[in-house]
Write a protein that holds these residues in place. Sequence first.
Motif, PDB file in Angstrom:
ATOM      1  N   LEU A 223     -72.022  21.399 -38.717  1.00 39.56           N
ATOM      2  CA  LEU A 223     -72.928  22.096 -38.840  1.00 39.56           C
ATOM      3  C   LEU A 223     -73.664  23.138 -38.037  1.00 39.56           C
ATOM      4  N   ASP A 224     -73.092  23.282 -36.652  1.00 38.94           N
ATOM      5  CA  ASP A 224     -74.486  24.450 -35.644  1.00 38.94           C
ATOM      6  C   ASP A 224     -73.284  25.447 -35.735  1.00 38.94           C
ATOM      7  N   GLU A 225     -71.860  25.175 -35.659  1.00 36.92           N
ATOM      8  CA  GLU A 225     -70.859  26.208 -35.906  1.00 36.92           C
ATOM      9  C   GLU A 225     -70.859  27.102 -37.243  1.00 36.92           C
ATOM     10  N   MET A 226     -70.998  26.673 -38.486  1.00 35.27           N
ATOM     11  CA  MET A 226     -71.468  27.389 -39.067  1.00 35.27           C
ATOM     12  C   MET A 226     -72.638  28.128 -39.422  1.00 35.27           C
ATOM     13  N   ASP A 227     -73.564  28.197 -38.510  1.00 36.58           N
ATOM     14  CA  ASP A 227     -74.835  28.234 -37.881  1.00 36.58           C
ATOM     15  C   ASP A 227     -74.851  29.798 -37.120  1.00 36.58           C
ATOM     16  N   GLY A 228     -74.294  28.922 -35.860  1.00 38.30           N
ATOM     17  CA  GLY A 228     -74.088  30.175 -34.899  1.00 38.30           C
ATOM     18  C   GLY A 228     -73.105  31.078 -35.005  1.00 38.30           C
ATOM     19  N   ILE A 229     -72.344  31.044 -36.626  1.00 37.50           N
ATOM     20  CA  ILE A 229     -70.900  32.156 -36.308  1.00 37.50           C
ATOM     21  C   ILE A 229     -72.459  33.300 -37.117  1.00 37.50           C
ATOM     22  N   GLY A 230     -73.273  33.364 -37.936  1.00 36.98           N
ATOM     23  CA  GLY A 230     -74.182  34.634 -37.960  1.00 36.98           C
ATOM     24  C   GLY A 230     -73.997  35.079 -38.704  1.00 36.98           C
ATOM     25  N   SER A 231     -75.553  34.601 -40.094  1.00 36.32           N
ATOM     26  CA  SER A 231     -75.173  35.289 -41.357  1.00 36.32           C
ATOM     27  C   SER A 231     -74.930  36.470 -41.886  1.00 36.32           C
ATOM     28  N   GLU A 232     -74.525  37.452 -40.821  1.00 34.15           N
ATOM     29  CA  GLU A 232     -74.093  38.675 -41.169  1.00 34.15           C
ATOM     30  C   GLU A 232     -72.464  38.857 -40.807  1.00 34.15           C
ATOM     31  N   ALA A 233     -72.378  37.768 -40.523  1.00 39.61           N
ATOM     32  CA  ALA A 233     -70.852  37.864 -40.347  1.00 39.61           C
ATOM     33  C   ALA A 233     -70.046  37.315 -42.069  1.00 39.61           C
ATOM     34  N   ASP A 234     -68.833  38.024 -42.655  1.00 39.66           N
ATOM     35  CA  ASP A 234     -68.744  37.699 -43.943  1.00 39.66           C
ATOM     36  C   ASP A 234     -67.753  36.905 -44.386  1.00 39.66           C
ATOM     37  N   VAL A 235     -68.474  35.383 -43.431  1.00 41.70           N
ATOM     38  CA  VAL A 235     -67.270  34.207 -43.591  1.00 41.70           C
ATOM     39  C   VAL A 235     -67.861  32.806 -44.807  1.00 41.70           C
ATOM     40  N   THR A 236     -66.961  32.521 -45.119  1.00 45.42           N
ATOM     41  CA  THR A 236     -67.643  31.363 -46.287  1.00 45.42           C
ATOM     42  C   THR A 236     -66.479  30.376 -45.806  1.00 45.42           C
ATOM     43  N   PHE A 237     -67.261  29.056 -45.401  1.00 44.52           N
ATOM     44  CA  PHE A 237     -67.470  28.321 -45.222  1.00 44.52           C
ATOM     45  C   PHE A 237     -67.174  26.968 -46.624  1.00 44.52           C
ATOM     46  N   VAL A 238     -65.973  26.420 -46.630  1.00 43.09           N
ATOM     47  CA  VAL A 238     -65.455  25.341 -48.263  1.00 43.09           C
ATOM     48  C   VAL A 238     -65.265  24.119 -47.605  1.00 43.09           C
ATOM     49  N   LEU A 239     -66.191  22.898 -48.036  1.00 48.98           N
ATOM     50  CA  LEU A 239     -66.020  21.665 -47.632  1.00 48.98           C
ATOM     51  C   LEU A 239     -65.833  20.802 -48.636  1.00 48.98           C
ATOM     52  N   THR A 240     -65.293  19.492 -48.310  1.00 47.61           N
ATOM     53  CA  THR A 240     -64.405  18.492 -49.150  1.00 47.61           C
ATOM     54  C   THR A 240     -64.846  17.595 -49.094  1.00 47.61           C
ATOM     55  N   THR A 241     -65.386  16.516 -49.920  1.00 46.88           N
ATOM     56  CA  THR A 241     -66.010  15.169 -49.278  1.00 46.88           C
ATOM     57  C   THR A 241     -66.022  13.828 -50.295  1.00 46.88           C
ATOM     58  N   ASN A 242     -65.125  13.059 -50.389  1.00 48.46           N
ATOM     59  CA  ASN A 242     -65.515  11.534 -51.187  1.00 48.46           C
ATOM     60  C   ASN A 242     -66.854  11.767 -50.810  1.00 48.46           C
ATOM     61  N   ARG A 243     -67.184  11.283 -50.262  1.00 46.79           N
ATOM     62  CA  ARG A 243     -68.150  10.576 -49.888  1.00 46.79           C
ATOM     63  C   ARG A 243     -69.737  11.251 -49.210  1.00 46.79           C
ATOM     64  N   VAL A 244     -69.875  11.991 -50.162  1.00 47.16           N
ATOM     65  CA  VAL A 244     -71.242  12.817 -49.789  1.00 47.16           C
ATOM     66  C   VAL A 244     -72.370  12.120 -49.578  1.00 47.16           C
ATOM     67  N   ASP A 245     -72.026  10.580 -49.461  1.00 41.35           N
ATOM     68  CA  ASP A 245     -74.170  10.166 -49.159  1.00 41.35           C
ATOM     69  C   ASP A 245     -73.676  10.276 -47.781  1.00 41.35           C
ATOM     70  N   THR A 246     -72.888  10.260 -46.966  1.00 40.70           N
ATOM     71  CA  THR A 246     -72.567  10.203 -45.927  1.00 40.70           C
ATOM     72  C   THR A 246     -72.865  11.398 -44.520  1.00 40.70           C
ATOM     73  N   MET A 247     -73.370  12.681 -45.947  1.00 33.86           N
ATOM     74  CA  MET A 247     -73.475  13.678 -45.665  1.00 33.86           C
ATOM     75  C   MET A 247     -74.861  14.303 -45.953  1.00 33.86           C
ATOM     76  N   GLU A 248     -75.591  13.945 -46.999  1.00 37.47           N
ATOM     77  CA  GLU A 248     -76.614  14.442 -46.740  1.00 37.47           C
ATOM     78  C   GLU A 248     -77.998  13.830 -45.986  1.00 37.47           C
ATOM     79  N   GLU A 249     -78.062  13.480 -45.064  1.00 40.27           N
ATOM     80  CA  GLU A 249     -78.921  13.348 -44.307  1.00 40.27           C
ATOM     81  C   GLU A 249     -78.603  14.124 -43.237  1.00 40.27           C
ATOM     82  N   ALA A 250     -77.697  14.859 -42.425  1.00 41.41           N
ATOM     83  CA  ALA A 250     -77.266  15.325 -41.717  1.00 41.41           C
ATOM     84  C   ALA A 250     -77.489  16.819 -43.001  1.00 41.41           C
ATOM     85  N   LEU A 251     -77.433  17.577 -44.339  1.00 36.03           N
ATOM     86  CA  LEU A 251     -77.314  17.900 -44.154  1.00 36.03           C
ATOM     87  C   LEU A 251     -78.492  18.256 -44.827  1.00 36.03           C
TER      88      LEU A 251
END
Length: 458
Positions: free
Chosen positions: A331-359
Amino acid sequence: MNLPTEDARGMARALTELLDTGRHALVASGSPLAARVADHVGCPLAEIPNVAEHLPSWDHANLQCGVDAYLARHSPDAAWFGIAGSRHFTPVVDMLTTADTNGQYRLGAVDYTTVATGPATAAEAVQLGLVCTAAPDGSPVVLAVQGAEEARGEDRCHLQVLAAERSTGAAVREEILTLAREHDVFRGQVLAFGASEHRGNRLLTFLPRPSMRADQVVLADGVLASIEHHVVRSAERTAALREHGQHLKRGLLLYGPPGTGKTHTVRYLLSRLPACTVFVLSGVAMIRWLRATAALARRLEPSVVVVEDVDLIAHDRSMTMSGNPALFELLDEMDGIGSEADVTFVLTTNRVDTMEEALAQRPGRVDLAVEIPKPDAACRERLLRLYGGPALRLPDASPLVAATDGVTASFVREWVRRAVLKSVTSGSGLDEPALRAALDELMSQQQALTRSMLGGRR
């Protein structure tokens, strides 16, 4: 002692000639290999400053592209020469110095290696070689290219620019690197990081880009359109966002049970983004190559970074980088890449409950989360007819659709595959009896584990 002016000038000329003679003797006194470099550059080897660039081994193809483009611009007829006597990795400058002192290294043939340039293409690159050329200002320089020796733990390729002045060497180096980026073989490709048996090696593998139609993706009405609208962006829309000062980077999270079509949906998105460079991360690569991937994605924008099964690093918090949980690092790398960068992150997960707190603790990284649930009755019939194809003879699918309530898309695909095999064996067509027999087999007690792994009912 004061000498007449003419005598002083004559002595100065004589001293200059003596120095030139001595310098020439110093240049020519070494081996032919050392002399070839020193004669071209115009100064003794010991006085040549070391101007170098060290790149990851997987950038070898791009380094070669940059050097080739430079030579085509400044000395198209230049010929490469090699170094004989090299048994292990030694910097080129050290080889030249050794050649000048004890003759261990000699003029020889150029060593070449093969580097991938695409899923089914490759090119030759210099593994060890030198070439005499000129700097942009016309000054003589020698380029030396040296590939990685991964079996010996050396995982970088090297460019060395030998010139009389450091500023000249630096200018040549920068032009080569600029040309390498202009001719980058990674641009527009689908790439995946991996690892080989050689310790420390960073391999980038070229993958074929999927080719899919929208009717091959079976999701509930409106879901695919929503995902496409968020990810697939025209150059005009990108320019408009930049003009209005809006961020270009975006994050998409696809979540749902295994086998529901998350990866299938990602493959469709990649087919809709032919101009984007794509990086696919999964397994250990999520941890080892995350930072390298983020840097490459920024360099090759517009780009897409696909992180599959991100719940694996979210769940196992012992997998860390720099002492931080791996998911937070992502998540830090996703943020550090810069909002002006034309980069899309596509994440897939089978257990979203393990990510909710971090997100929740890192807001703004993902701006669209889409559930990919198990297919309802309408989607199951569409899947059945999609996988069955033209051979399917099934006027009324409702009984079979009702019997498969709660299964995944992966289950339907395997069900149809088994029905096709049964129809071939029996000589009958792909009809309701063949499908019913295959379904009964999958639903039997003996197939309980298989059914579970395919996402069927327990």
